[in-house]
Scaffold this active site. Structure first.
Site, mmCIF file in Angstrom:
data_model
loop_
_atom_site.group_PDB
_atom_site.id
_atom_site.type_symbol
_atom_site.label_atom_id
_atom_site.label_comp_id
_atom_site.label_asym_id
_atom_site.label_seq_id
_atom_site.Cartn_x
_atom_site.Cartn_y
_atom_site.Cartn_z
ATOM 1 N N GLY A 131 0.338 -1.536 -0.048
ATOM 2 C CA GLY A 131 -0.458 0.110 0.081
ATOM 3 C C GLY A 131 1.004 1.293 0.311
ATOM 4 O O GLY A 131 1.257 1.725 1.207
ATOM 5 N N TYR A 132 0.997 1.401 -1.227
ATOM 6 C CA TYR A 132 1.896 2.885 -1.735
ATOM 7 C C TYR A 132 1.260 4.012 -1.538
ATOM 8 O O TYR A 132 1.296 5.099 -1.570
ATOM 9 C CB TYR A 132 3.423 2.291 -2.159
ATOM 10 C CG TYR A 132 4.845 2.501 -1.827
ATOM 11 C CD1 TYR A 132 4.309 1.228 -0.465
ATOM 12 C CD2 TYR A 132 5.945 1.946 -2.016
ATOM 13 C CE1 TYR A 132 5.417 0.676 0.852
ATOM 14 C CE2 TYR A 132 7.036 1.593 -1.208
ATOM 15 C CZ TYR A 132 6.728 0.782 -0.199
ATOM 16 O OH TYR A 132 7.947 0.329 1.064
ATOM 17 N N SER A 133 0.954 3.823 -3.248
ATOM 18 C CA SER A 133 -0.095 5.204 -4.416
ATOM 19 C C SER A 133 -0.602 5.070 -4.095
ATOM 20 O O SER A 133 -1.766 4.761 -3.163
ATOM 21 C CB SER A 133 0.684 4.133 -5.653
ATOM 22 O OG SER A 133 1.920 4.007 -6.340
ATOM 23 N N SER A 165 -1.114 -4.007 -5.559
ATOM 24 C CA SER A 165 -1.596 -5.732 -7.002
ATOM 25 C C SER A 165 -1.940 -6.346 -5.767
ATOM 26 O O SER A 165 -1.755 -6.473 -5.260
ATOM 27 C CB SER A 165 0.244 -5.513 -7.659
ATOM 28 O OG SER A 165 0.564 -4.429 -8.104
ATOM 29 N N GLU A 248 12.603 -4.465 -4.244
ATOM 30 C CA GLU A 248 11.132 -4.128 -5.026
ATOM 31 C C GLU A 248 12.209 -3.692 -6.736
ATOM 32 O O GLU A 248 11.641 -4.370 -7.444
ATOM 33 C CB GLU A 248 10.531 -3.000 -5.409
ATOM 34 C CG GLU A 248 9.710 -3.915 -6.080
ATOM 35 C CD GLU A 248 7.689 -2.552 -6.075
ATOM 36 O OE1 GLU A 248 8.319 -1.660 -5.239
ATOM 37 O OE2 GLU A 248 7.242 -2.234 -6.693
HETATM 38 C C1 FAD Z 1 1.412 -3.285 -13.105
HETATM 39 C C2 FAD Z 1 1.605 -2.089 -12.000
HETATM 40 C C3 FAD Z 1 1.542 -2.334 -10.689
HETATM 41 C C4 FAD Z 1 1.751 -1.723 -9.587
HETATM 42 N N1 FAD Z 1 1.763 -2.248 -8.731
HETATM 43 C C5 FAD Z 1 1.103 -1.466 -7.501
HETATM 44 C C6 FAD Z 1 1.433 -1.855 -6.160
HETATM 45 O O1 FAD Z 1 1.215 -3.281 -5.857
HETATM 46 N N2 FAD Z 1 1.506 -1.034 -4.907
HETATM 47 C C7 FAD Z 1 1.239 0.392 -5.017
HETATM 48 O O2 FAD Z 1 1.651 0.622 -4.249
HETATM 49 N N3 FAD Z 1 1.392 0.798 -6.347
HETATM 50 C C8 FAD Z 1 1.587 -0.014 -7.207
HETATM 51 N N4 FAD Z 1 2.145 0.514 -8.607
HETATM 52 C C9 FAD Z 1 1.432 2.061 -9.093
HETATM 53 C C10 FAD Z 1 2.879 2.905 -9.002
HETATM 54 O O3 FAD Z 1 4.252 2.581 -8.732
HETATM 55 C C11 FAD Z 1 2.513 4.086 -10.113
HETATM 56 O O4 FAD Z 1 1.845 3.800 -10.953
HETATM 57 C C12 FAD Z 1 4.126 4.505 -10.436
HETATM 58 O O5 FAD Z 1 4.260 5.561 -9.053
HETATM 59 C C13 FAD Z 1 4.227 6.137 -11.089
HETATM 60 O O6 FAD Z 1 2.587 7.296 -10.249
HETATM 61 P P1 FAD Z 1 1.260 7.171 -11.413
HETATM 62 O O7 FAD Z 1 0.848 5.929 -11.676
HETATM 63 O O8 FAD Z 1 0.401 8.282 -10.127
HETATM 64 O O9 FAD Z 1 1.982 8.444 -12.240
HETATM 65 P P2 FAD Z 1 2.572 10.035 -12.687
HETATM 66 O O10 FAD Z 1 2.923 10.137 -10.860
HETATM 67 O O11 FAD Z 1 1.116 10.728 -12.503
HETATM 68 O O12 FAD Z 1 2.845 10.065 -13.436
HETATM 69 C C14 FAD Z 1 2.678 9.992 -15.004
HETATM 70 C C15 FAD Z 1 3.669 10.006 -15.880
HETATM 71 O O13 FAD Z 1 4.861 11.456 -15.193
HETATM 72 C C16 FAD Z 1 5.813 11.381 -15.586
HETATM 73 N N5 FAD Z 1 6.355 11.928 -14.357
HETATM 74 C C17 FAD Z 1 6.523 12.421 -13.065
HETATM 75 N N6 FAD Z 1 7.222 12.832 -11.757
HETATM 76 C C18 FAD Z 1 7.782 13.018 -13.120
HETATM 77 C C19 FAD Z 1 9.430 14.212 -12.847
HETATM 78 N N7 FAD Z 1 9.315 14.334 -11.700
HETATM 79 N N8 FAD Z 1 10.089 14.318 -13.515
HETATM 80 C C20 FAD Z 1 10.146 13.526 -15.184
HETATM 81 N N9 FAD Z 1 8.823 13.352 -15.039
HETATM 82 C C21 FAD Z 1 7.339 12.796 -13.620
HETATM 83 C C22 FAD Z 1 6.105 9.692 -15.050
HETATM 84 O O14 FAD Z 1 6.816 9.046 -15.225
HETATM 85 C C23 FAD Z 1 5.196 8.868 -16.343
HETATM 86 O O15 FAD Z 1 5.742 9.284 -17.289
HETATM 87 C C24 FAD Z 1 1.522 0.036 -10.043
HETATM 88 C C25 FAD Z 1 1.884 0.804 -10.986
HETATM 89 C C26 FAD Z 1 1.748 -0.785 -12.742
HETATM 90 C C27 FAD Z 1 1.699 -0.379 -13.455
#
Ligand code: FAD
Lengths: 393, 369
Positions: A131-133, A165, A248
């Site tokens: 539970g991170y995001s 996930s 991870e």
């Molecule tokens: C298959 C899958 C499994 C997952 N499982 C888990 C899980 O079990 N638990 C959990 O907690 N999370 C999980 N996640 C979430 C994942 O960690 C996040 O999706 C990820 O950290 C990106 O955050 P966001 O989706 O909010 O995208 P955003 O942070 O909104 O990013 C959108 C775009 O902006 C870019 N961006 C953002 N900030 C910057 C910056 N400072 N500089 C340049 N570019 C930037 C990103 O690279 C991306 O291209 C999972 C995601 C996927 C796809």
């Protein structure tokens, strides 16, 4: 015979005797054994394989024996991996507990926590989710808002996580929660563990482009979390979270990541495109692209071997886990794109019997998440540019 | 990320220390400005450190440190743009001699190791690397053995005391040793873009003795294959040094150059490209090490790994040098900066013993397509 040679011989004999034939066949994502209270084994062999490996501590061969591990040295683990690969033995158990929580507990947990949680992970009894995001905190993870209010003997946790996930299948969650509202962004977070059956926890699956629903929105409404279920100190959660993320990323980037759905691309291409009279793949541009991919794959495999030896020599990867994560996931995206290109129209089939019956298309779509999960490629490059290259903020 | 042995660590440090102190990029510039593409003075110095005999057995005066060690020295040479006959004599020629053994090794081994003589491999006959298309022929005539043909891109050929020539005799591969001063040998020196010398060499009915034949048939093919594998892996190691040096200069520039009131290294567009380059270099480093280690171990995958390394470095070397110029802006185009020097050496090494396309094609054939 050296100790290691003896270990290899014994391991080989033991695996031959104990690994069921069925557990030596190629596997797809559905064949992964995740363990947990509600896990339904796909076969008796899958269950037997887990039990016999867990009894030996070999679901987590590197962990200390006292916590359910095998107590193996780095060299012995490498031999075990090689011997398992030799007979195509499937991993008996995979889980977020093994990849992520375990290493964090080994580093930051109390003795009581290690003795309680780690053996359950090793035996596949408890399945964990991460539970991170949150909706407002993805790449900017430290901006998370789920709060834990101090209620004397427990925290009352309220808020929402997303992209969790397998939250709907998990038994427990390791969760980042803001417990110190007056502290700064990075020092107000605690690392809490709690049961997903606790009152106030609910999940809602999210359907993905691959058609599967492996992750969920996760809601907490006044969930009671006893205070002894905090790992580390109050406000130390960010440090632990980052430590866990390096593990991870190492796991996601690793070339033996079972989630990468590796197939023999060359064989796939020969089968679907065919070979011309020169003995070449009958599609010169696909052949050229495949060639570049193969070079990069050989290169990355060599790099993984070197990093394995580096870690066995006692070094921590630290920020360099971002390097492996970036390279490994970008490579897998190319692998899956080439696979569907090679498959052509056959791999446009979603449900049916042609070729991989839609599996290649699903693996291709799933792979798009590789460079997002565990921190995006952009975030990896930013980490490296600061932590390794020391470029200005 | 390779964990180097203590011995290898010492060799790498000694090589970098020695070359940087007296034979670094400044020394390279001085040689270039003086029109010296041979740097003959260096030869006895590096022979004294054992480098010219790095791959030769101790029995003939070598130090026999192996390919990994040779690669570490070559990497330092790449970083410092050192001009030396290391690649042509200490790697290619020494590997041929070692493979054929016998009196050739007994006679020439000590001379090579001591730096008394240098040798160059005369292989190529077309502008691209085609080791399987050899028209130069050795014929048995009434008046003895005669060599006829034409070779190009004979690296260090302008200074070599002997040429190892790849030829055909009745369809079979043959390796012969030729004195460039012999009658009928016409050496035309070429001053290359990387300020090294290469030569085109014409052999017009050159008389040879039976003793000049180093190896024939399968033995010659095996010796050539071993030399090419060694040459490719060590050239890739040198190219890695060139690429790392170019990248380091660029990373430094990102930390010091200001535009728009900030350091340009604060621009994320550049940070991400720099980090991508860093990742590519890191994995290329592992591949080069794996290829050299495989040669030392004589393992089955050594040919695959050396070719993969050569192909990979052609791409990564280009990325490092092109990004280097681009990230420097206008000043990157000037001769006063080192980037152009790295770019030119990188270019020559990419072509040497097969470019990315050549080796990628081999790997595809090897995989059955
Ligand atoms: C298959 C899958 C499994 C997952 N499982 C888990 C899980 O079990 N638990 C959990 O907690 N999370 C999980 N996640 C979430 C994942 O960690 C996040 O999706 C990820 O950290 C990106 O955050 P966001 O989706 O909010 O995208 P955003 O942070 O909104 O990013 C959108 C775009 O902006 C870019 N961006 C953002 N900030 C910057 C910056 N400072 N500089 C340049 N570019 C930037 C990103 O690279 C991306 O291209 C999972 C995601 C996927 C796809």
């Amino acid at each position: 015979m050296t100790d290691l040679a003896l270990f290899r011989q014994e391991t080989r004999q033991w695996l031959d005797a104990h690994c069921p034939e069925e557990m030596r066949l190629p596997m797809s994502e559905e064949d992964i054994c995740w363990g947990g209270r509600h896990f339904t084994f796909r076969s008796a062999a899958q269950k037997a394989w887990l039990e016999v490996m867990a009894a030996r501590g070999w679901t987590v061969p590197g962990w200390p024996k006292a916590y359910g591990g095998g107590g193996l040295s780095g060299d012995e683990q490498k031999i075990l991996n090689e011997e398992m690969a030799r007979i195509n033995a499937r991993p008996p158990l995979q889980s977020f507990g093994i990849w992520m929580l375990g290493p964090a507990l080994l580093e930051f947990g109390t003795e009581a926590q290690k003795r309680h949680y780690l053996p359950q992970i090793a035996r596949g009894e408890i399945r964990w989710c991460q539970g991170y995001s949150e909706p407002g905190a993805g790449s900017d993870l430290a901006g998370l808002q789920t709060k834990g209010v101090d209620q004397g003997d427990h925290f009352a946790v309220t808020g929402q996580k997303i992209w969790t996930s397998y939250a709907d299948k998990a038994d427990w969650i390791f969760c980042l929660v803001r417990t110190e509202p007056d502290a700064s962004k990075h020092t107000g977070i605690s690392f809490l563990l709690f049961d997903m059956e606790s009152a106030g926890v609910s999940t809602r699956p999210i359907k993905l482009i691959s058609g599967a629903s492996p992750f969920c929105e996760t809601f907490f409404d006044d969930v009671k979390v006893p205070k002894d279920q905090i790992v580390g100190e109050r406000g130390q959660g960010w440090t632990i979270a980052k430590y866990l993320l390096t593990h991870e990323r190492e796991m996601i980037g690793a070339s033996d990541n079972a989630l990468f759905a590796k197939t023999d691309l060359v064989a796939d291409a020969i089968q679907s495109v065919g070979v011309n009279e020169d003995g070449h793949l009958d599609d010169p541009m696909l052949r050229a692209e495949l060639g570049q991919f193969l070079i990069d794959e050989i290169c990355f495999d060599a790099h993984m071997q070197m990093s394995g030896a580096y870690m066995r020599a006692g070094h921590e990867l630290g920020a360099r886990s971002a390097e492996l994560k970036y390279l490994g996931t970008e490579l897998n995206k190319r692998r899956q794109s080439l696979r569907v290109s090679a498959g052509g129209a056959d791999d446009l089939v979603w449900e049916g019997t042609a070729n991989s019956a839609g599996q290649a298309a699903k693996d291709w779509l799933r792979a798009k998440g590789n460079s997002i999960e565990g921190g995006t490629s952009e975030v990896m490059l930013s980490i490296l540019s600061k932590a390794v290259l020391k470029l200005p903020g | 990320m390779e964990v180097l042995s203590e011995d290898h660590k010492l060799i790498a440090e000694a090589a970098q220390g020695f070359l940087k102190a007296g034979h670094g990029v400044e020394a390279f510039r001085a040689l270039r400005d003086a029109g010296d593409d041979k740097n003959a003075a260096l030869r006895s110095e590096i022979a004294g450190m054992g480098w010219m005999g790095i791959l030769l057995p101790e029995a003939v005066g070598g130090v026999d440190f192996g390919y990994r060690a040779a690669g570490l020295i070559a990497e330092a040479m790449g970083r410092n743009l050192t001009i030396s006959p290391f690649l042509s004599s200490a790697i290619l020629a020494a590997t041929v001699l070692r493979a054929v053994g016998g009196t050739a090794l007994q006679h020439w081994g000590p001379r090579l190791a001591e730096g008394q003589v240098t040798m160059a491999l005369a292989l190529e006959e077309s502008t691209k690397h085609r080791p399987d298309r050899i028209a130069t022929t050795l014929a048995e005539t009434a008046s003895g053995l005669r060599l006829t043909g034409r070779k190009g891109f004979v690296v260090d050929g302008g200074a070599a005391d002997r040429l190892i020539v790849v030829a055909k005799q009745g369809g079979a591969c043959v390796l012969v040793l030729v004195d460039p001063a012999a009658d009928g040998v016409v050496v035309t020196e070429q001053f290359m873009l990387d300020h090294r010398n290469a030569a085109t060499v014409a052999f017009e009915d050159v008389a040879l003795a039976q003793a000049d034949v180093l190896a024939m048939g399968a033995e010659a093919e095996a010796a050539l294959a071993q030399a090419l594998a060694a040459g490719r892996a060590v050239a890739a190691a040198e190219q890695l040094g060139v690429a790392k040096a170019a990248a380091d200069q660029s990373f430094d520039y990102l930390r010091t150059r200001k535009q728009f009131g900030v350091l340009i290294g604060q621009f994320q567009a550049l940070q991400h490209r720099a980090a991508d380059l860093y990742c590519e270099l890191a994995q290329a480093d592992s591949l080069v090490a794996a290829a050299l280690n495989a040669l030392d171990a004589g393992s089955d995958d050594s040919e695959l790994l050396t070719r993969a390394a050569k192909a990979k470095l052609a791409r990564v070397g280009r990325q490092a040098t092109e990004e280097g110029v681009q990230m420097h802006g206008g000043i990157g185009m000037t001769d006063a900066m080192d980037l152009g020097l790295f770019m030119k050496r990188d270019r020559a090494l990419s072509e040497f013993l097969g470019d990315a396309g050549h080796h990628t094609d081999w790997i595809l054939r090897h995989r059955g397509i």
